[in-house]
Write a protein that holds these residues in place. Sequence first.
Motif, PDB file in Angstrom:
ATOM      1  N   ARG A   1     -24.205  -6.529  11.189  1.00 52.21           N
ATOM      2  CA  ARG A   1     -24.138  -6.607   9.613  1.00 52.21           C
ATOM      3  C   ARG A   1     -23.019  -5.903   9.109  1.00 52.21           C
ATOM      4  O   ARG A   1     -22.355  -6.225   8.166  1.00 52.21           O
ATOM      5  CB  ARG A   1     -25.453  -6.139   9.132  1.00 52.21           C
ATOM      6  CG  ARG A   1     -26.742  -7.300   9.194  1.00 52.21           C
ATOM      7  CD  ARG A   1     -27.832  -6.964   8.315  1.00 52.21           C
ATOM      8  NE  ARG A   1     -28.683  -5.745   9.003  1.00 52.21           N
ATOM      9  CZ  ARG A   1     -29.678  -5.767   9.964  1.00 52.21           C
ATOM     10  NH1 ARG A   1     -29.891  -7.044  10.023  1.00 52.21           N
ATOM     11  NH2 ARG A   1     -30.009  -4.825  10.310  1.00 52.21           N
ATOM     12  N   ALA A   2     -22.783  -4.482   9.518  1.00 53.22           N
ATOM     13  CA  ALA A   2     -21.795  -3.736   9.005  1.00 53.22           C
ATOM     14  C   ALA A   2     -20.391  -4.194   9.457  1.00 53.22           C
ATOM     15  O   ALA A   2     -19.375  -4.246   8.511  1.00 53.22           O
ATOM     16  CB  ALA A   2     -21.986  -2.313   9.762  1.00 53.22           C
TER      17      ALA A   2
ATOM     18  N   LYS B   1     -19.625  -6.823   6.864  1.00 59.27           N
ATOM     19  CA  LYS B   1     -19.574  -6.564   5.530  1.00 59.27           C
ATOM     20  C   LYS B   1     -17.965  -5.890   5.716  1.00 59.27           C
ATOM     21  O   LYS B   1     -17.386  -6.018   4.616  1.00 59.27           O
ATOM     22  CB  LYS B   1     -20.286  -5.226   5.389  1.00 59.27           C
ATOM     23  CG  LYS B   1     -20.240  -4.611   3.891  1.00 59.27           C
ATOM     24  CD  LYS B   1     -21.217  -3.560   3.764  1.00 59.27           C
ATOM     25  CE  LYS B   1     -21.190  -3.020   2.312  1.00 59.27           C
ATOM     26  NZ  LYS B   1     -22.201  -2.039   1.978  1.00 59.27           N
TER      27      LYS B   1
ATOM     28  N   LYS C   1     -15.058  -7.027   3.156  1.00 63.22           N
ATOM     29  CA  LYS C   1     -14.253  -6.345   2.269  1.00 63.22           C
ATOM     30  C   LYS C   1     -12.722  -6.189   2.523  1.00 63.22           C
ATOM     31  O   LYS C   1     -11.865  -6.074   1.700  1.00 63.22           O
ATOM     32  CB  LYS C   1     -14.714  -4.625   2.438  1.00 63.22           C
ATOM     33  CG  LYS C   1     -16.101  -4.455   1.909  1.00 63.22           C
ATOM     34  CD  LYS C   1     -16.267  -4.900   0.613  1.00 63.22           C
ATOM     35  CE  LYS C   1     -17.765  -4.795   0.230  1.00 63.22           C
ATOM     36  NZ  LYS C   1     -18.015  -5.026  -1.181  1.00 63.22           N
TER      37      LYS C   1
ATOM     38  N   GLN D   1     -14.012   0.430  -1.612  1.00 69.16           N
ATOM     39  CA  GLN D   1     -15.140  -0.357  -1.029  1.00 69.16           C
ATOM     40  C   GLN D   1     -14.975  -0.563   0.788  1.00 69.16           C
ATOM     41  O   GLN D   1     -15.906  -0.451   1.237  1.00 69.16           O
ATOM     42  CB  GLN D   1     -15.691  -1.430  -1.560  1.00 69.16           C
ATOM     43  CG  GLN D   1     -15.941  -1.326  -3.143  1.00 69.16           C
ATOM     44  CD  GLN D   1     -16.023  -2.822  -3.798  1.00 69.16           C
ATOM     45  OE1 GLN D   1     -16.753  -3.780  -3.143  1.00 69.16           O
ATOM     46  NE2 GLN D   1     -16.028  -2.600  -5.138  1.00 69.16           N
TER      47      GLN D   1
ATOM     48  N   ALA E   1     -16.991   0.717   3.642  1.00 66.47           N
ATOM     49  CA  ALA E   1     -17.887  -0.357   4.701  1.00 66.47           C
ATOM     50  C   ALA E   1     -17.470   0.072   6.102  1.00 66.47           C
ATOM     51  O   ALA E   1     -18.475   0.057   7.120  1.00 66.47           O
ATOM     52  CB  ALA E   1     -17.305  -1.480   4.254  1.00 66.47           C
TER      53      ALA E   1
ATOM     54  N   GLU F   1     -19.781   2.966   7.052  1.00 69.40           N
ATOM     55  CA  GLU F   1     -20.947   2.342   7.481  1.00 69.40           C
ATOM     56  C   GLU F   1     -21.114   1.851   8.776  1.00 69.40           C
ATOM     57  O   GLU F   1     -22.061   2.073   9.717  1.00 69.40           O
ATOM     58  CB  GLU F   1     -21.465   1.363   6.418  1.00 69.40           C
ATOM     59  CG  GLU F   1     -21.642   2.029   5.075  1.00 69.40           C
ATOM     60  CD  GLU F   1     -22.025   0.953   3.938  1.00 69.40           C
ATOM     61  OE1 GLU F   1     -22.361  -0.096   4.513  1.00 69.40           O
ATOM     62  OE2 GLU F   1     -22.060   1.161   2.893  1.00 69.40           O
TER      63      GLU F   1
END
Length: 371
Positions: free
Chosen positions: A34-35, A38, A42, A122, A126, A129
Amino acid sequence: MGTMGMRAAIALVVVGVTVAALAGCSGEVSDVERAEAKVSAKEDAVANAQDAFSAASDEFCDAAEGYIEALDRYGDVLEDTAPTVGDVRTAGADLAEPREDSLDGAQAAVDAQADLASAQQQLAEARAELAAAEAGPTGTPAPVDTTMPSTSALAPAATVDRVEQAESDFADASSDVTDDTPLSDASELFNSAAVALEMAWLRLFADAGCLADEQRQQAEAAVRAYTTALQQELATAGYYTGAADGIYGPLTVQAVESLQQAHGLPVTGTVDKATAEALQAELIALGGAAAQDAVTSTAAVQQTLKLTGFWDGPVDGVWTPELTEAVAALQVELGVEPTGTVDAATIAAFENAISGLQQATPTPSPSTSDG
């Protein structure tokens, strides 16, 4: 079992299988995956924001170039209009649309730059994360570079301030002109204000990165260096009280006129050989640093002509008949009256020619540096 019952049973089976499949899929997507997704999203957002910023920058450069050309045409109207300036005031409306286009383009570029900075921030978050997900709940995340690219202003604040002041001065000069004002009374101050405005926008045009070729930037800088040197010398001699900003505006014209009046020369507001010699004589009479700097303006003229291929003599600060001929040759090339003197119209035409050369090459995105 009836037909309706069979359909209901089949529907229940399908729903059950679907739910189980979805549950299984959900369980298979890890925090790391999932990361990663993302981060990928981005990165796409940053690429799109960069494209939007580049497009907005190009549009600003195009709009600014159009405004500069409109200002130059406006000066041409002043030269051709007589005996009043009523038609000049009407022609002034031609500046409204290109001016608004330039201002709108500048704001769009600033907004696009802010969007790009947000997208970059952002993306950095990301990536942090993702590092945390890869480390797991008990691990230590790998270091992530969260340094943001520089997002300084598109142009130095001083450049923007000069444009705003020149716009205000031009508006004031315009308001003082009526349909009954003789051109001979209005043209000098009005034209110098128009030239100052054009040169201020040319400075912004260059500082925003709209000039691609290094030699054109050097030539533009040489012209400004000449004007700055002239202002400094006029200030040393006690004729100029403004800032040495490289803009041949109303204060510079007035200072040159005062110098000419003091020496019984024709009052033109332009620097010809006699005016340059008078100024140098005053500086030499003052002695010291003033005498040492007496050749600065002439040397700047020589350097400007050398950069553009019109002077192959020494850059020694000595005004000679050959230098007058070189200035006249440049003026012929620029399409202005070949007087052999350096005035606001010649400087404006030269800088406008530099801007016009931009049409021959693709327009780059504005630089984000303060230099």
